[in-house]
Scaffold this active site. Structure first.
Site, PDB file in Angstrom:
ATOM      1  N   ASP A 116       4.575   2.132   3.413  1.00  0.00           N
ATOM      2  CA  ASP A 116       3.932   2.330   2.108  1.00  0.00           C
ATOM      3  C   ASP A 116       4.650   3.426   1.324  1.00  0.00           C
ATOM      4  O   ASP A 116       5.213   4.343   1.914  1.00  0.00           O
ATOM      5  CB  ASP A 116       2.460   2.702   2.342  1.00  0.00           C
ATOM      6  CG  ASP A 116       1.625   2.544   1.085  1.00  0.00           C
ATOM      7  OD1 ASP A 116       2.118   1.967   0.092  1.00  0.00           O
ATOM      8  OD2 ASP A 116       0.470   3.005   1.096  1.00  0.00           O
ATOM      9  N   ASN A 148      -0.610  -8.800  -1.706  1.00  0.00           N
ATOM     10  CA  ASN A 148       0.577  -8.520  -2.544  1.00  0.00           C
ATOM     11  C   ASN A 148       0.925  -9.675  -3.492  1.00  0.00           C
ATOM     12  O   ASN A 148       1.602  -9.467  -4.498  1.00  0.00           O
ATOM     13  CB  ASN A 148       1.801  -8.180  -1.691  1.00  0.00           C
ATOM     14  CG  ASN A 148       1.749  -6.811  -1.054  1.00  0.00           C
ATOM     15  OD1 ASN A 148       2.359  -6.561  -0.023  1.00  0.00           O
ATOM     16  ND2 ASN A 148       1.010  -5.879  -1.667  1.00  0.00           N
TER      17      ASN A 148
HETATM   18  C1  FPP Z   1       4.460  -0.754  -0.132  1.00  0.00           C
HETATM   19  O1  FPP Z   1       4.908   0.107  -1.140  1.00  0.00           O
HETATM   20  C2  FPP Z   1       5.506  -1.669   0.267  1.00  0.00           C
HETATM   21  C3  FPP Z   1       5.486  -3.012   0.050  1.00  0.00           C
HETATM   22  C4  FPP Z   1       4.394  -3.698  -0.652  1.00  0.00           C
HETATM   23  C5  FPP Z   1       6.583  -3.855   0.460  1.00  0.00           C
HETATM   24  C6  FPP Z   1       7.264  -3.405   1.699  1.00  0.00           C
HETATM   25  C7  FPP Z   1       8.624  -3.911   1.639  1.00  0.00           C
HETATM   26  C8  FPP Z   1       9.717  -3.286   2.092  1.00  0.00           C
HETATM   27  C9  FPP Z   1       9.730  -2.035   2.824  1.00  0.00           C
HETATM   28  C10 FPP Z   1      11.032  -3.842   1.873  1.00  0.00           C
HETATM   29  C11 FPP Z   1      11.306  -4.901   2.814  1.00  0.00           C
HETATM   30  C12 FPP Z   1      10.745  -6.083   2.189  1.00  0.00           C
HETATM   31  C13 FPP Z   1      10.775  -7.262   2.692  1.00  0.00           C
HETATM   32  C14 FPP Z   1       9.994  -8.312   1.978  1.00  0.00           C
HETATM   33  C15 FPP Z   1      11.537  -7.539   3.940  1.00  0.00           C
HETATM   34  P1  FPP Z   1       4.183   0.066  -2.528  1.00  0.00           P
HETATM   35  O2  FPP Z   1       4.950  -0.813  -3.423  1.00  0.00           O
HETATM   36  O3  FPP Z   1       2.749  -0.322  -2.350  1.00  0.00           O
HETATM   37  O4  FPP Z   1       4.316   1.556  -2.963  1.00  0.00           O
HETATM   38  P2  FPP Z   1       3.267   2.434  -3.774  1.00  0.00           P
HETATM   39  O5  FPP Z   1       2.010   2.495  -2.926  1.00  0.00           O
HETATM   40  O6  FPP Z   1       3.953   3.738  -3.889  1.00  0.00           O
HETATM   41  O7  FPP Z   1       3.054   1.746  -5.087  1.00  0.00           O
END
Ligand code: FPP
Length: 247
Positions: free
Chosen positions: A17, A66
């Site tokens: 996250d 998501n």
């Molecule tokens: C959460 O950060 C992360 C995700 C929703 C996606 C996780 C994906 C990766 C680490 C990259 C690898 C991806 C794949 C599909 C292999 P957030 O976007 O919720 O961050 P925030 O809470 O700061 O908004």
């Protein structure tokens, strides 16, 4: 008195996250840059985990929820997934990591499913560590799928309701054949489980770190493993039962 278990977890699960916040903090105009850096963090972490001797690493890469993000971000994540699968095949092979995926994979775009199957097949005989990507994954959805399966078995007479037990339920989960996670790590300071492996983490140790996922690296993994080794895992027993020889 509590006795540390002093052991290495067999199965580590990670809620990756903080990609969006990381991108914002760096001054990038798009959250996508955070996801791109998230792939780098995943490569570093998977390589370190395999070297350390972790047998199973499961990461929450894309949740059922998501799909409701802006289309631009969902499309970008799918394309990051396809590119990463293509680009990281050599990393998986060099580290003898077997790729696996759980979730409603049938909901992923066809190109993602194809690429995923290709890499899963290419790495099928690797045996150092299994890296499982949770994609289009939600724990409640997984349980609903399992309950439907159970209901079908019962309706057809293949399963008597009184014979249903935890082992039978586990046979119908996406994670059948995998041990339960021993340790769950969540980055970015949030302290929630967010519909991740609810059944399977019943006895897992939880570790929360303020580090944003794109900054996560081997020392952070080692910090989580050290915290895990210092925990006493009682699973409902008393300290005396777990470590009877400790005064
Ligand atoms: C959460 O950060 C992360 C995700 C929703 C996606 C996780 C994906 C990766 C680490 C990259 C690898 C991806 C794949 C599909 C292999 P957030 O976007 O919720 O961050 P925030 O809470 O700061 O908004």
């Amino acid at each position: 008195m509590s006795t540390p278990n002093n052991s290495l977890p067999q199965h580590v699960a990670i809620i990756m996250d903080g990609n969006g916040r990381w991108a914002k903090k760096q001054g990038f105009l798009t959250r996508v840059r955070g996801h791109e850096s998230g792939v780098e963090a995943l490569r570093r972490t998977a390589t370190a985990a395999a070297e350390i001797g972790i047998r199973y690493l499961t990461v929450y890469a894309f949740s059922s929820e998501n799909w409701a993000r802006p289309k631009l971000e969902v499309d970008a994540l799918m394309s990051i997934l396809v590119n990463a699968l293509h680009k990281e095949l050599s990393t998986l092979q060099e580290n003898r990591i077997k790729l696996h995926a759980i979730g409603r994979l049938q909901d992923l775009p066809a190109v993602c499913q194809r690429q995923l199957n290709e890499v899963i097949e290419a790495t099928a005989t690797n045996n150092r560590m299994t890296l499982t990507l949770a994609l289009s994954y939600g724990s409640r959805e997984e349980l609903v799928d399992a309950f439907q399966h159970v209901a079908r078995e019962a309706a057809s007479g293949r399963l008597r309701p009184e014979d249903l037990d935890a082992k039978t339920v586990e046979r119908f989960l996406y994670t059948t054949d995998m041990p339960d996670p021993d340790l769950v790590i969540r980055t970015s300071g949030e302290q929630r489980i967010s519909n991740f492996l609810l059944w399977q983490i019943s006895y897992a140790e939880l570790f929360f770190t303020p580090v944003l996922w794109p900054d996560f690296d081997r020392p952070h993994l080692e910090e989580a493993l050290a915290a895990y080794a210092g925990r006493e895992r009682r699973k409902g027993l008393t300290s005396e039962q777990v470590a009877p020889n400790v005064a």
